[in-house]
Design an enzyme around this catalytic site. Sequence first.
Site: not given
Length: 273
Positions: A93, A88, A71, A218, A90-91
């Site tokens: 955030t 990702d 990402e 995602d 930190i999905d």
Amino acid sequence: MDAKELLRCERSAIRLAIEAGAMMTAASGRNKEIAEKDSFADLVTETDKAVEKFLFNELKRLFPDFRFIGEETSSRVGLTADPTWIIDPIDGTMNFVHTFPCTCVSIGLTVNKVPVVGVIYSPFLDKLYTARKGSGAYCNGRPISVSKNCNSLSEALLLCEFGNQRDDEKKNAVFRNLEAVGWLVHGVRCMGSAALNLCSVADGSADAYWEFGLHVWDMAAGAVIVTEAGGVVMDTKGGPVDIMNRRILGACCDKIGHELSAALPIHLDLESD
């Protein structure tokens, strides 16, 4: 890719996801360096960047011939048939910034453009979701399955998101769709993490999920976790999903998926990654 190599990929992703989760918990709290990306609701922190750098460095060391999409370091990248790690860091955030616990690291692997390994770890919820193609889906080492007793939308708990876009087209689509389906179902929930939404369908705690405006990072890991748990993923229009097309619908079964697709009045055609 043979079964032995696929297992090595999954085990490596699990180990690294747990280490990345420890980085997230160590950085937890509201005193973060925060920057905006495409809108005031699209955030990135120093932890997002640090976790992605760590995962890329380790995976490139272990799998030097693979491709990589992340990402925070990839933009307008194409997906090829080559084995590709999709990350990702930190999905969720926004949740991470506000210390809301629905946030996770998501590591997916595609081969021939198809997700074959998915590892999603939420350190604050202490949940580790894992799947590899043909071997089932698990949470904390225990097999999981989609809901088997949802027979219509009127019995379904749905998940969706407002997303981080703030343009009028997206606003209109979100509210028109919520208005159309909200009264047809048991309830609608927004948790703030696409990856964990897909995992919630996979473990049976929700029956379906849809969203527009996502990116491949995602969806890649969550898509294989849902399908290995016995569910389905599709385009919101009801056809086969393309994880590069920025929209997804996950459901406990084909019937619920197509009922939800038919009930949504607007299907945004967004620019692909």
